[in-house]
Design a protein around this motif. Structure first.
Motif, PDB file in Angstrom:
ATOM      1  N   PRO A   1      -1.433   8.293  -1.443  1.00  0.00           N
ATOM      2  CA  PRO A   1      -2.211   8.550  -0.162  1.00  0.00           C
ATOM      3  C   PRO A   1      -3.763   9.163  -0.504  1.00  0.00           C
ATOM      4  CG  PRO A   1      -0.499  10.070  -0.174  1.00  0.00           C
ATOM      5  CD  PRO A   1      -0.243   9.154  -1.434  1.00  0.00           C
TER       6      PRO A   1
ATOM      7  N   HIS B   1      -6.353   6.427  -1.034  1.00  0.00           N
ATOM      8  CA  HIS B   1      -6.643   5.194  -0.030  1.00  0.00           C
ATOM      9  C   HIS B   1      -7.965   4.932   0.137  1.00  0.00           C
ATOM     10  CE1 HIS B   1      -2.142   5.528   1.606  1.00  0.00           C
ATOM     11  NE2 HIS B   1      -2.302   5.163   0.730  1.00  0.00           N
TER      12      HIS B   1
ATOM     13  N   GLN C   1      -9.524   9.474   4.934  1.00  0.00           N
ATOM     14  CA  GLN C   1      -9.609   8.345   3.840  1.00  0.00           C
ATOM     15  C   GLN C   1     -10.292   7.262   3.992  1.00  0.00           C
ATOM     16  OE1 GLN C   1      -8.254   8.630   0.571  1.00  0.00           O
ATOM     17  NE2 GLN C   1      -8.010  10.736   1.132  1.00  0.00           N
TER      18      GLN C   1
ATOM     19  N   ILE D   1       0.825  -0.972  -0.075  1.00  0.00           N
ATOM     20  CA  ILE D   1      -0.090  -0.052  -0.062  1.00  0.00           C
ATOM     21  C   ILE D   1       0.914   1.290   0.073  1.00  0.00           C
ATOM     22  CG2 ILE D   1      -1.864   1.367   1.372  1.00  0.00           C
ATOM     23  CD1 ILE D   1      -2.855  -1.318   2.285  1.00  0.00           C
ATOM     24  N   LYS D   2       1.878   1.169   0.669  1.00  0.00           N
ATOM     25  CA  LYS D   2       2.862   2.411   0.873  1.00  0.00           C
ATOM     26  C   LYS D   2       3.519   2.528  -0.404  1.00  0.00           C
ATOM     27  CE  LYS D   2       6.489   4.141   3.863  1.00  0.00           C
ATOM     28  NZ  LYS D   2       7.479   3.809   5.176  1.00  0.00           N
TER      29      LYS D   2
ATOM     30  N   ILE E   1      -8.887   1.856  -1.612  1.00  0.00           N
ATOM     31  CA  ILE E   1      -8.261   0.798  -0.893  1.00  0.00           C
ATOM     32  C   ILE E   1      -9.456   0.337   0.021  1.00  0.00           C
ATOM     33  CG2 ILE E   1      -6.432  -0.315   0.403  1.00  0.00           C
ATOM     34  CD1 ILE E   1      -4.346   1.466  -0.719  1.00  0.00           C
TER      35      ILE E   1
ATOM     36  N   ILE F   1      -3.293   4.548   6.518  1.00  0.00           N
ATOM     37  CA  ILE F   1      -4.483   5.354   5.845  1.00  0.00           C
ATOM     38  C   ILE F   1      -5.001   6.040   7.030  1.00  0.00           C
ATOM     39  CG2 ILE F   1      -6.779   4.760   5.203  1.00  0.00           C
ATOM     40  CD1 ILE F   1      -5.876   2.076   4.304  1.00  0.00           C
TER      41      ILE F   1
END
Length: 756
Positions: free
Chosen positions: A361, A364, A402, A355-356, A367, A398
């Protein structure tokens, strides 16, 4: 290969050079190679018949004497001294007066000590790893080599050079295939299958040097590949050494690549920004290179031309088109892949790393949304998927805004999900309850989960009525400038069909502003930033604007320029994320369409140097016709609002003042000044202000990281007034990590903040 007595041929010298390049610098003990081109049979150096080098016919220091061990004994060259000084014979027993010493001056202790970590007893009883990579033929009895090399088989000592030559050929093929396919995974597998990690430095050198002579596409591909292979496939010391070789060969590269200095400097700066090279690399190379070499120019250009520039990270990453090549569909596909792999493996740490690595960002929420959909579709994986979201939230990966946005999007789309997932509404309500009970979701900030009419069901009459009311609201705003009144009016009008009505309002607002002066255009951008519409609604609004641009152009000939500036301003104000531009672009495929022209112009404006400040001031700034504020003015305003808040001001009023600065890219200054005031005055009230700004999404994680980094850089000066400044700052960094403001990789070092 034949050698004259005491003479090293050109081929022998070339083998020595190739072998030294193929050796791993971390495992090779220092070897001094003594190579001379002068023949030992020179008239100035008479030799005795036995060829020992004695000028008077006596046995030389290197020849066996009476009572000494016979030929082949490891003690034949050993001599004992009664001196209390270093006990080994001069030149290790290899030659004396009139001779040139051994070809390889190696202290035997480097090879014979079994406790040495480089000692390798598996391949040969007396062979050490320190000699691997050196291929000198020991077949000539007069060639003065290390005794250990004399014991090695001729084929074995030449093997490493053969391997290196083979690796060079294969590395070139791998790089060519990568440039043709852009397949990072395949390239990584091929490099791994070669099983020659000791030569990876050459791959780094070859990849960069080949990219330097190609277009920006290949340069960006090379930088991305290095970042992907770093640490996983190519060890950091090999990357470091590869760049050392590149800098050393700058004088040769410039013969074929005239802009070597600039391009190689940019590659080095990119490696520093991507955390592949430490900043100390520049100083070390500067000290090691000759003053007149091109490598020195490369280091200077990287340090002063790129890394010292304001916003250097963004500039460097986008120099070859990077950062703008990801499409929304690509990111969504990667999210699906990482979630599927996580469900199988259950490795939360690896999933968080993926994810990083996406480096989105602001996206997110997608996600969160896709994780929840997968949890609803796969009941058996629900617990594992919720654990991932919990871990990402607690680690600050996160942020709360978000997370809330992701759940909000799920609520908006629950009716569509019900077509594929029976009882989707009930399942989603259960997920919300679990997340809220575990403390990583604020359920009170979400809409109520009730059936709502679907988008597209808004009747034409209702739309026309709202358009008339919206026009009246906007015209009144242009006269009064009262943002709160606009919010109240929209709240009373915009109820069941919020998303569609939001898009209609945005279209109407910008259309009316484009037909007026700069003052109204600035006011429209400020209002759009203040109303905090969902980004999806803003995207739909701009798509509607671009679709109607042909009609708008009849009254406004510069509609493309105006729309591009409004779009760029929305990105700078963080109303939209850069990836949303790609989402808008998918709606306009024609190369000559107005939509394409608008997007290209918006992207060009955003790529320009100091684009944030320029775009923010394009219409005068602050909703007036006066020039925008200077940075010093903004700093003064930040200082005054903090003083007012300390003296009893309201936290809501302070947040409103920060928002009205309309400089979201400068919020790190708010973080910095607040932290300094906290450290100097130990005022916890100011910490509460930062907490409120972060929770409401007013100050992003990136601006928090940047603000804390600025304080870290000025700790030495701060310590002059506050002796325990560093101790306090460390404490507040830990608190910020726990609160989710900072990434867990943020750490404090003597040289400033570092990110993993």
């Amino acid at each position: 290969m034949e050698y004259s007595d005491g003479f090293v041929s050109k081929e022998h010298r070339e083998l020595a050079r190739s072998a030294s390049e193929s050796a791993d610098p971390l495992s090779v003990s220092p070897l001094q190679i003594s190579i001379h081109t002068k023949s030992a049979k020179s008239p100035n150096s008479p030799r005795s018949p036995n060829g020992t080098g004695s000028s008077r016919g006596r046995p030389g220091k290197g020849s066996p004497s009476k009572g000494s061990p016979g030929k082949g004994s490891p003690l034949k060259c050993e001599r004992h001294s009664h001196s209390p000084k270093y006990g080994h014979p001069k030149k290790g027993g290899s030659g004396g007066k009139g001779t040139w010493g051994g070809l390889l001056e190696v202290d035997d202790s480097h090879c014979l000590d079994p406790n040495d970590p480089n000692f390798d007893s598996s391949e040969h009883p007396k062979r050490c790893k320190a000699l691997e990579g050196y291929s000198f033929a020991a077949s000539n009895k007069n060639c003065r080599l290390c005794p250990l090399l004399q014991e090695c088989d001729h084929t074995t000592v030449r093997k490493s050079t053969t391997d290196f030559l083979e690796f060079k050929k294969k590395a070139t093929i791998v790089v060519e295939e990568y440039f043709a396919t852009d397949d990072i995974v395949s390239t990584a597998n091929e490099l791994r299958e070669l099983e020659m990690s000791g030569y990876h430095y050459y791959f780094v050198k070859k990849l960069v040097s080949m990219a330097m002579d190609r277009d920006n596409k290949e340069k960006e591909m090379a930088a991305v590949l290095l970042s992907a292979l770093y640490a996983d496939i190519i060890d950091p010391p090999q990357v470091y050494r590869g760049f050392c070789k590149l800098v050393e060969s700058a004088d040769d590269l410039i013969v074929d690549i005239p802009d070597t200095v600039d391009v190689l400097a940019l590659f080095i700066a990119r490696a520093v920004v991507d955390d592949m090279l430490p900043p100390a690399f520049l100083k070390k190379q500067m000290a090691a290179l000759p003053e007149d070499s091109k490598g020195v120019d490369v280091i200077k250009r990287a340090e002063k031309g790129y890394l010292a520039a304001p916003h250097h990270a963004e500039i460097i990453e986008r120099r070859w088109g990077g950062g703008m090549q990801k499409t929304v569909e690509d990111v969504k596909a990667k999210i699906d892949n990482l979630l599927q792999e996580y469900v199988v493996s259950g490795d939360k740490k690896e999933a968080c790393r993926c994810i990083k690595d996406l480096k989105v960002p602001f996206f997110h929420h997608e996600i969160v949304k896709r994780t929840l959909i997968m949890a609803m579709e796969r009941k058996q994986a629900e617990g594992r998927l919720l654990d991932l979201l919990k871990e990402a939230s607690e680690e600050g990966l996160i942020n709360s805004s978000q997370t809330t946005k992701g759940f909000g999007r799920m609520i908006d789309s629950v009716d569509d999900l019900s077509l594929d997932i029976p009882n989707a509404s009930r399942i989603l309500q259960s997920l919300i309850s679990k997340a809220a009970s575990e403390g990583w979701l604020c359920a009170s900030s979400l809409k109520s989960l009730v059936p709502t009419p679907r988008k597209g069901s808004l009747q034409d009459d209702s739309a026309k009525t709202f358009k008339l009311k919206a026009q009246s609201i906007i015209q009144e705003y242009f006269l009064s400038g009262d943002i709160s009144e606009v919010g109240n009016c929209l709240g009373s009008e915009n109820n069941a069909f919020s998303a569609e009505l939001n898009a209609i309002f945005i279209k109407r607002l910008i259309t009316l502003a484009m037909d007026r002066k700069k003052r109204e255009k600035e006011m429209a951008s400020v209002l759009l930033s203040s109303l905090c519409f969902p980004s999806d609604d803003v995207v739909i609004g701009f798509i509607m604007l671009i679709e109607s641009a042909d009609d708008t152009a009849l009254d406004n000939p510069v509609v493309v320029e105006d729309l591009a500036m409004f779009l760029a301003r929305a990105v700078v104000d963080e109303v939209l994320a850069p990836q949303h531009l790609e989402e808008i672009g998918t709606q306009f495929s024609g190369a000559e369409s107005i939509g394409r022209k608008v997007l290209q112009m918006a992207k060009s404006s955003l790529k320009a140097r100091l684009s944030g400040e320029r775009i923010l001031r394009c219409w005068g700034g602050g909703g007036t016709s006066s020039p925008g504020w200077d940075i010093e003015d903004v700093k003064d305003k930040v200082g005054r609002l903090l003083e007012e808040f300390e003296s009893g001001g309201d936290i809501g009023e302070a947040c409103r003042c920060i928002k009205e600065l309309s400089m979201p890219f400068f919020h790190h200054e708010v973080v910095k000044k607040t932290l300094v005031a906290i450290i100097e005055k130990k005022n916890e009230k100011l910490w509460g202000l930062l907490d409120q700004c972060f929770s409401s999404g007013l100050i992003t994680t990136y601006q928090m990281m940047k603000g804390f980094g600025r304080v870290a850089e000025s700790l030495e000066d701060l310590a002059l007034d506050v002796p325990d400044a560093e101790k306090q700052f460390t404490h507040y960094v830990d608190r910020a990590k726990l609160a989710g403001w900072l990434d867990s990789s943020f750490c404090l070092s003597k040289s400033g903040p570092a990110r993993a």
